[in-house]
Design an enzyme around this catalytic site. Sequence first.
Site, PDB file in Angstrom:
ATOM      1  CG  ASN A   9      -1.743   1.227   1.372  1.00 44.34           C
ATOM      2  OD1 ASN A   9      -1.948   1.941   0.383  1.00 44.34           O
ATOM      3  ND2 ASN A   9      -2.234   1.506   2.567  1.00 44.34           N
ATOM      4  CD1 TRP A  10       3.653   1.274  -2.922  1.00 48.10           C
ATOM      5  CD2 TRP A  10       3.219   2.262  -4.881  1.00 48.10           C
ATOM      6  NE1 TRP A  10       4.315   0.570  -3.891  1.00 48.10           N
ATOM      7  CE2 TRP A  10       4.063   1.163  -5.112  1.00 48.10           C
ATOM      8  CE3 TRP A  10       2.812   3.038  -5.964  1.00 48.10           C
ATOM      9  CZ2 TRP A  10       4.516   0.826  -6.390  1.00 48.10           C
ATOM     10  CZ3 TRP A  10       3.255   2.701  -7.234  1.00 48.10           C
ATOM     11  CH2 TRP A  10       4.103   1.603  -7.439  1.00 48.10           C
ATOM     12  CE  LYS A  11       0.288   3.546   4.818  1.00 50.93           C
ATOM     13  NZ  LYS A  11       0.028   3.684   6.243  1.00 50.93           N
ATOM     14  CG  HIS A  95      -5.928   1.987   5.105  1.00 46.38           C
ATOM     15  ND1 HIS A  95      -5.463   2.874   6.050  1.00 46.38           N
ATOM     16  CD2 HIS A  95      -4.921   1.109   4.889  1.00 46.38           C
ATOM     17  CE1 HIS A  95      -4.221   2.548   6.376  1.00 46.38           C
ATOM     18  NE2 HIS A  95      -3.867   1.481   5.688  1.00 46.38           N
ATOM     19  CD  GLU A  97      -3.030   5.517   6.676  1.00 49.68           C
ATOM     20  OE1 GLU A  97      -3.031   5.576   5.432  1.00 49.68           O
ATOM     21  OE2 GLU A  97      -2.104   4.984   7.330  1.00 49.68           O
ATOM     22  CD  GLU A 167      -3.696  -2.566   7.345  1.00 51.73           C
ATOM     23  OE1 GLU A 167      -2.599  -2.850   6.845  1.00 51.73           O
ATOM     24  OE2 GLU A 167      -4.258  -1.480   7.157  1.00 51.73           O
ATOM     25  N   GLY A 173       2.339   2.010  10.649  1.00 58.33           N
ATOM     26  CA  GLY A 173       3.306   3.094  10.492  1.00 58.33           C
ATOM     27  C   GLY A 173       4.032   3.467  11.771  1.00 58.33           C
ATOM     28  CB  SER A 213       5.155  -2.075  11.785  1.00 58.13           C
ATOM     29  OG  SER A 213       4.722  -0.751  12.070  1.00 58.13           O
ATOM     30  N   GLY A 234       2.623  -1.090   4.247  1.00 61.96           N
ATOM     31  CA  GLY A 234       2.812   0.296   3.846  1.00 61.96           C
ATOM     32  C   GLY A 234       4.285   0.598   3.614  1.00 61.96           C
ATOM     33  N   GLY A 235       4.935   1.127   4.644  1.00 60.98           N
ATOM     34  CA  GLY A 235       6.312   1.622   4.532  1.00 60.98           C
ATOM     35  C   GLY A 235       7.280   0.690   3.825  1.00 60.98           C
TER      36      GLY A 235
HETATM   37  C1  PEP Z   1      -0.807   0.096   5.819  1.00 59.51           C
HETATM   38  O1  PEP Z   1      -0.603   1.074   5.139  1.00 59.51           O
HETATM   39  O2  PEP Z   1      -1.877  -0.512   5.717  1.00 59.51           O
HETATM   40  C2  PEP Z   1       0.241  -0.336   6.762  1.00 59.51           C
HETATM   41  C3  PEP Z   1       0.057  -1.444   7.424  1.00 59.51           C
HETATM   42  O3  PEP Z   1       1.344   0.471   6.889  1.00 59.51           O
HETATM   43  P1  PEP Z   1       2.753   0.066   7.569  1.00 59.51           P
HETATM   44  O4  PEP Z   1       3.165  -1.245   6.960  1.00 59.51           O
HETATM   45  O5  PEP Z   1       3.665   1.186   7.201  1.00 59.51           O
HETATM   46  O6  PEP Z   1       2.508  -0.064   9.039  1.00 59.51           O
END
Ligand code: PEP
Length: 251
Positions: A9-11, A95, A97, A167, A173, A213, A234-235
């Site tokens: 997930n590049w956001k 999500h 966010e 999640e 994050g 994470s 994500g990251g």
């Molecule tokens: C996400 O964006 O859904 C996520 C889990 O981010 P991260 O891996 O950075 O925690």
Amino acid sequence: MRKKVIAGNWKMNKVLSEATAFVDDVVGKVPNSDQVEAIVCAPFPYLSSLVEKTNGTKLRVAAQNMHFEENGAFTGEVSPAMLQDLGVTHVVLGHSERREYFAETDETVNKKTHAAFKHDLTPIVCVGETLEQREANQTMDHVATQVKKALEGLSDEQVANTIIAYEPIWAIGTGKTASSEDANEVCAQIRQVIKEVTTEDTAEKVVIQYGGSVKPSNIDELLATSDIDGALVGGASLEAESFLQLVEAGT
Ligand code: PEP
């Protein structure tokens, strides 16, 4: 045997040249295996180029959101029909966010899961608790409600084809990953909830990802559990090398 689904997930990251360079780098290296599915969840403006680049390859392209209506006066929104027309295969829905900053609710997520199936898009439905809810022992009630609401009114076949991403919000994050035992416990309970609202056979088919994470150094442990069938990342999905390591872990 459920396949593993690794979704990056590049956001709201990367400009077009970075997005296309990533896909050029990764596309030929995604393992040719039926055991793992690799997906990049890209910002709307790049979907068309990325679908074109990945056509006929093992790499899938997802949107990070969509509206539930077919069309109309919804300035700034993107419809499910538009995504289908572009050749997008998956869409991330609900999500945390989007729930936190864009007023996404269980009701809108449910409308979107229905709209996704109407347009041949596989929904990746995100659920998860806050730190306060975890500390108050409300994780399972909260997550069960989110899952039931998101799936309400779907046929068993549609439920079987839905991807759930568990999640925990406190792990997104933050660098704090849920332990593989804790994450698996919630994923197993999600499967139990799905079994209660559908059938055992249906629940056994549902891919349940963990997200929060995840990185190359902790993915093996998470995927070794009974009920975690992949990861929404994500990251650690932003760099091609690390994304490929995550996908490799699913094989
Ligand atoms: C996400 O964006 O859904 C996520 C889990 O981010 P991260 O891996 O950075 O925690």
